[in-house]
Scaffold this active site. Structure first.
Site, PDB file in Angstrom:
ATOM      1  N   ARG A  86       0.737  -1.234  -0.091  1.00 25.00           N
ATOM      2  CA  ARG A  86       0.224  -0.025   0.272  1.00 25.00           C
ATOM      3  C   ARG A  86       1.313   1.074  -0.284  1.00 25.00           C
ATOM      4  O   ARG A  86       2.269   1.867   1.077  1.00 25.00           O
ATOM      5  CB  ARG A  86      -0.628  -0.141   1.388  1.00 25.00           C
ATOM      6  CG  ARG A  86      -1.316   1.258   1.366  1.00 25.00           C
ATOM      7  CD  ARG A  86      -2.513   1.546   2.084  1.00 25.00           C
ATOM      8  NE  ARG A  86      -3.396   2.714   2.813  1.00 25.00           N
ATOM      9  CZ  ARG A  86      -4.231   2.801   3.065  1.00 25.00           C
ATOM     10  NH1 ARG A  86      -5.291   1.895   3.785  1.00 25.00           N
ATOM     11  NH2 ARG A  86      -4.993   4.101   3.428  1.00 25.00           N
ATOM     12  N   ARG A  95      -5.314   4.056  -3.573  1.00 24.88           N
ATOM     13  CA  ARG A  95      -4.785   2.620  -3.319  1.00 24.88           C
ATOM     14  C   ARG A  95      -4.467   1.924  -3.254  1.00 24.88           C
ATOM     15  O   ARG A  95      -5.234   1.214  -3.970  1.00 24.88           O
ATOM     16  CB  ARG A  95      -5.210   3.053  -1.556  1.00 24.88           C
ATOM     17  CG  ARG A  95      -6.578   2.566  -1.396  1.00 24.88           C
ATOM     18  CD  ARG A  95      -7.363   3.662  -1.262  1.00 24.88           C
ATOM     19  NE  ARG A  95      -7.015   4.825  -0.914  1.00 24.88           N
ATOM     20  CZ  ARG A  95      -7.262   5.785   0.760  1.00 24.88           C
ATOM     21  NH1 ARG A  95      -7.262   4.391   1.223  1.00 24.88           N
ATOM     22  NH2 ARG A  95      -6.930   6.905   0.588  1.00 24.88           N
ATOM     23  N   ASP A 100     -10.204  -1.488   6.204  1.00 17.76           N
ATOM     24  CA  ASP A 100     -11.166  -0.629   7.223  1.00 17.76           C
ATOM     25  C   ASP A 100     -11.865  -1.726   8.575  1.00 17.76           C
ATOM     26  O   ASP A 100     -12.986  -2.392   7.838  1.00 17.76           O
ATOM     27  CB  ASP A 100     -12.338   0.334   6.333  1.00 17.76           C
ATOM     28  CG  ASP A 100     -11.505   1.004   6.255  1.00 17.76           C
ATOM     29  OD1 ASP A 100     -10.361   1.347   6.383  1.00 17.76           O
ATOM     30  OD2 ASP A 100     -11.930   1.618   5.128  1.00 17.76           O
TER      31      ASP A 100
END
Ligand code: ROI
Length: 162
Positions: A86, A95, A100
């Site tokens: 990343r 990205r 998350d």
């Protein structure tokens, strides 16, 4: 023995073959320590939120049971993001992989590294729709229902991929 907590992870990618990035990340989530991957949504193609001069995203949501603490789980997710090389070149920019922590049981978490439920959760159709696909009866920690937010965030140009 501690009891496993039900969690939801949002996945997103718009670089370096996003579909492969997300499929590979789902496989890697299967191998997280002290955790069991319970299900994952379809993949969705979404328009970028934020700067528009970036490729479309592929998004998905995974559901898992874990014995890891929220921060230990976050460490694992960030390690996977690193494996996917990343790069964070620009705020809200493209990205290779974003993972998350959307929900951790019914817990409200607010610390330097982590806010759960994820702050954007109820405003992002590319999170809500895949989440509702695998958990249509989901209730948020404040007691609100996912269906209420779906009505406010229509599918629009979000595309569920076959
Ligand atoms: N836009 C979309 N469509 N999907 C994402 O996963 C996503 N992730 C981000 C920002 C840059 C906010 N935009 C996104 O982090």
């Amino acid at each position: 023995m501690a009891e496993a907590v039900h969690c939801f992870i949002g996945l997103g990618s718009n670089l370096d073959n996003p579909t492969d990035q997300v499929i590979q990340a789902l496989k890697e989530l299967q191998d997280l320590p002290d955790s069991t991957l319970l299900s994952c949504s379809s993949l969705y193609r979404s328009d970028p939120m934020g700067p528009q001069d970036q490729p479309d995203y592929i998004n998905a949501v995974a559901m898992l049971d874990t014995l890891l603490s929220p921060v230990a789980l976050l460490d694992q997710l960030q390690a996977l993001e690193q494996i996917h090389q990343r790069k964070r070149l620009q705020h809200w920019g493209p990205r290779t992989l974003d993972l998350d922590l959307l929900l951790y049981g019914n817990q409200l978490i607010s610390c330097e590294r982590l806010t759960v439920p994820h702050p954007g959760l109820t405003e992002r159709n590319f999170v809500l729709w895949p989440l509702a696909e695998i958990a249509p009866d989901l209730k948020f920690p404040d007691g609100s229902l996912i269906q209420t937010y779906l009505d406010q965030q229509p599918l629009g140009t979000l595309q569920r991929l076959p």
